[in-house]
Design an enzyme around this catalytic site. Structure first.
Site, PDB file in Angstrom:
ATOM      1  N   LYS A  61       0.380  -1.291   0.087  1.00 26.11           N
ATOM      2  CA  LYS A  61      -0.453   0.107  -0.587  1.00 26.11           C
ATOM      3  C   LYS A  61       0.829   1.098   0.380  1.00 26.11           C
ATOM      4  O   LYS A  61       0.242   2.119   0.492  1.00 26.11           O
ATOM      5  CB  LYS A  61      -1.167  -0.057   1.570  1.00 26.11           C
ATOM      6  N   HIS A 122       7.091  -6.845  -2.051  1.00 22.54           N
ATOM      7  CA  HIS A 122       6.540  -6.254  -1.200  1.00 22.54           C
ATOM      8  C   HIS A 122       7.475  -7.176  -0.297  1.00 22.54           C
ATOM      9  O   HIS A 122       7.707  -6.847   1.136  1.00 22.54           O
ATOM     10  CB  HIS A 122       5.096  -7.043  -0.431  1.00 22.54           C
ATOM     11  N   SER A 152      -3.767   3.398   5.014  1.00 17.70           N
ATOM     12  CA  SER A 152      -4.506   1.972   3.306  1.00 17.70           C
ATOM     13  C   SER A 152      -4.675   0.847   3.286  1.00 17.70           C
ATOM     14  O   SER A 152      -5.046   0.060   2.647  1.00 17.70           O
ATOM     15  CB  SER A 152      -2.656   2.330   2.943  1.00 17.70           C
TER      16      SER A 152
HETATM   17  P1  A3P Z   1      -5.166   4.816  -0.671  1.00 18.90           P
HETATM   18  O1  A3P Z   1      -5.356   3.876  -0.161  1.00 18.90           O
HETATM   19  O2  A3P Z   1      -4.068   5.599   0.656  1.00 18.90           O
HETATM   20  O3  A3P Z   1      -6.134   5.586  -1.464  1.00 18.90           O
HETATM   21  P2  A3P Z   1      -0.327  -0.254  -3.667  1.00 18.90           P
HETATM   22  O4  A3P Z   1      -0.300  -0.144  -5.196  1.00 18.90           O
HETATM   23  O5  A3P Z   1       0.884  -0.076  -3.238  1.00 18.90           O
HETATM   24  O6  A3P Z   1      -0.748  -0.767  -3.276  1.00 18.90           O
HETATM   25  O7  A3P Z   1      -1.322   1.212  -2.697  1.00 18.90           O
HETATM   26  C1  A3P Z   1      -2.134   1.537  -3.406  1.00 18.90           C
HETATM   27  C2  A3P Z   1      -2.432   2.706  -2.516  1.00 18.90           C
HETATM   28  O8  A3P Z   1      -2.028   3.233  -4.072  1.00 18.90           O
HETATM   29  C3  A3P Z   1      -3.490   3.441  -2.610  1.00 18.90           C
HETATM   30  O9  A3P Z   1      -3.964   4.654  -0.910  1.00 18.90           O
HETATM   31  C4  A3P Z   1      -4.157   3.760  -3.597  1.00 18.90           C
HETATM   32  O10 A3P Z   1      -5.345   4.779  -3.615  1.00 18.90           O
HETATM   33  C5  A3P Z   1      -2.725   4.632  -4.091  1.00 18.90           C
HETATM   34  N1  A3P Z   1      -2.841   5.059  -5.482  1.00 18.90           N
HETATM   35  C6  A3P Z   1      -2.470   4.032  -6.121  1.00 18.90           C
HETATM   36  N2  A3P Z   1      -2.606   4.976  -7.296  1.00 18.90           N
HETATM   37  C7  A3P Z   1      -2.336   6.322  -7.414  1.00 18.90           C
HETATM   38  C8  A3P Z   1      -2.044   7.522  -7.784  1.00 18.90           C
HETATM   39  N3  A3P Z   1      -2.415   7.773  -9.397  1.00 18.90           N
HETATM   40  N4  A3P Z   1      -2.428   8.851  -7.583  1.00 18.90           N
HETATM   41  C9  A3P Z   1      -2.357   8.334  -6.324  1.00 18.90           C
HETATM   42  N5  A3P Z   1      -2.733   7.093  -5.121  1.00 18.90           N
HETATM   43  C10 A3P Z   1      -2.857   6.155  -6.065  1.00 18.90           C
END
Ligand code: A3P
Length: 309
Positions: A61, A122, A152
């Site tokens: 996340k 991860h 998150s």
């Molecule tokens: P939130 O839950 O705070 O919204 P991962 O890809 O490592 O699983 O991380 C997911 C997190 O990154 C989520 O955070 C998601 O909304 C955010 N995220 C994904 N794409 C994004 C983007 N283009 N800009 C900003 N945040 C993004």
């Protein structure tokens, strides 16, 4: 999609829903990993990348999907259609995952792809298969401040029905602080890659920097990968990878994962995408207790995290 394909896809989903389970955690060298990863550990550890493969490593996340999309677009000179050829986890395999169908396991998928490949993990630094460092693969690490990362992850654990049960919010904070969540301690994770970044030539990025100035960070990634794309293409990549656009893009919003696995009605994968959302979740007491413990766990290391921008 042909009729035949549709049938096999829906059959796969049905099979998947029948076998959905929140996997227990089993420690691998002290790091709690979901049982299917721990039980497959020898094959994961033995994975031999090609020197041209690129590793993208994160604590869950921290902005993995966002970074994967930026990199894929950079590698395709900003060609949006080329990057819609398949969903994120198919274009950029998740090394240790063994998802229920229809997404193939990371190792199986990697066998079908020619290098250079963009490989997601991860795993904490010490559990990354040594072949990556022996072959001098490039690696990008993305770190996100602990409190937003925790918020998150909590929402993700509610909606990903294969992750261990998150339980109540208050208890979840303690599990995070004690390193009891899948893939272990956030503190050890960010410190592990930080300590190795120079020796291993790891590009260490921050989610908050990407939010603050995405263009600057896209350019940083471009330089690290020895690519050269025009200013116009950079602007296009920044636009295509905005939170809004990635949320609407079926190739990046994880709608490819069937609802019995990712129940996006509980919490969408593309949830908020902000810095500072933790202020909406931590009570002042929880924040104080978390900060005191943070000081202890991060003592002596100066990683420039920002909890607000
Ligand atoms: P939130 O839950 O705070 O919204 P991962 O890809 O490592 O699983 O991380 C997911 C997190 O990154 C989520 O955070 C998601 O909304 C955010 N995220 C994904 N794409 C994004 C983007 N283009 N800009 C900003 N945040 C993004």
């Amino acid at each position: 999609m042909s009729g035949e394909q549709e049938i096999s896809y829906s059959e796969a989903i049905q099979k998947a829903s029948a076998s959905i389970t929140r996997f227990p955690l089993i420690p691998v060298r002290g790091v709690p990993l979901m049982s299917y990863i721990a039980n497959n550990w020898d094959s994961i550890w033995a994975f031999r990348p090609d020197p041209s493969d690129l590793l993208i490593a994160t604590y869950p996340k921290a902005g993995t999907t966002w970074t994967q999309e930026i990199i894929d677009l950079l590698l395709h000179n900003g060609d949006a259609e080329a990057c819609k050829r398949a969903p994120t986890p198919v274009r950029s395999p998740f090394l240790e995952i063994n998802s229920p169908p229809p997404i193939p396991s990371g190792l199986d998928l990697l066998k079908t792809m020619d290098p250079p490949r963009l490989i997601k993990t991860h795993l904490p630094f010490q559990l990354v298969p040594p072949g990556f460092w022996e072959n001098k693969c490039k690696a990008i690490y993305v770190a996100r401040n602990a409190k937003d990362n925790l918020v998150s992850y909590y929402h993700f654990d509610c909606m990903n029905l294969t992750q261990p049960e998150p339980g109540p919010w208050e208890g979840y904070i303690h599990k995070f602080m004690c390193g009891e969540l899948s893939w272990g301690s956030w503190y050890d994770h960010v410190k592990g890659y930080w300590a190795e970044r120079e020796k291993r030539n790891i590009l260490y990025l921050f989610y908050e920097d990407m939010k603050e100035n995405p263009r600057r960070e896209v350019e940083r990634i471009m330089r690290y990968l020895d690519l050269s794309v025009s200013d116009e293409v950079i602007s296009k990549i920044v636009e295509l990878t905005s939170f809004k656009n990635m949320k609407e893009n079926p190739m990046t919003n994880y709608s490819c994962v069937p609802a019995p696995v990712f129940d996006q009605s509980i919490s969408p994968f593309m949830r908020k995408g902000e810095v500072g959302d933790w202020t909406n979740h931590f009570t002042p007491e929880q924040s104080k207790m978390f900060d005191e413990d943070y000081e202890k766990q991060m003592k002596g290391v100066n990683i420039p995290f920002r909890t607000l921008i």
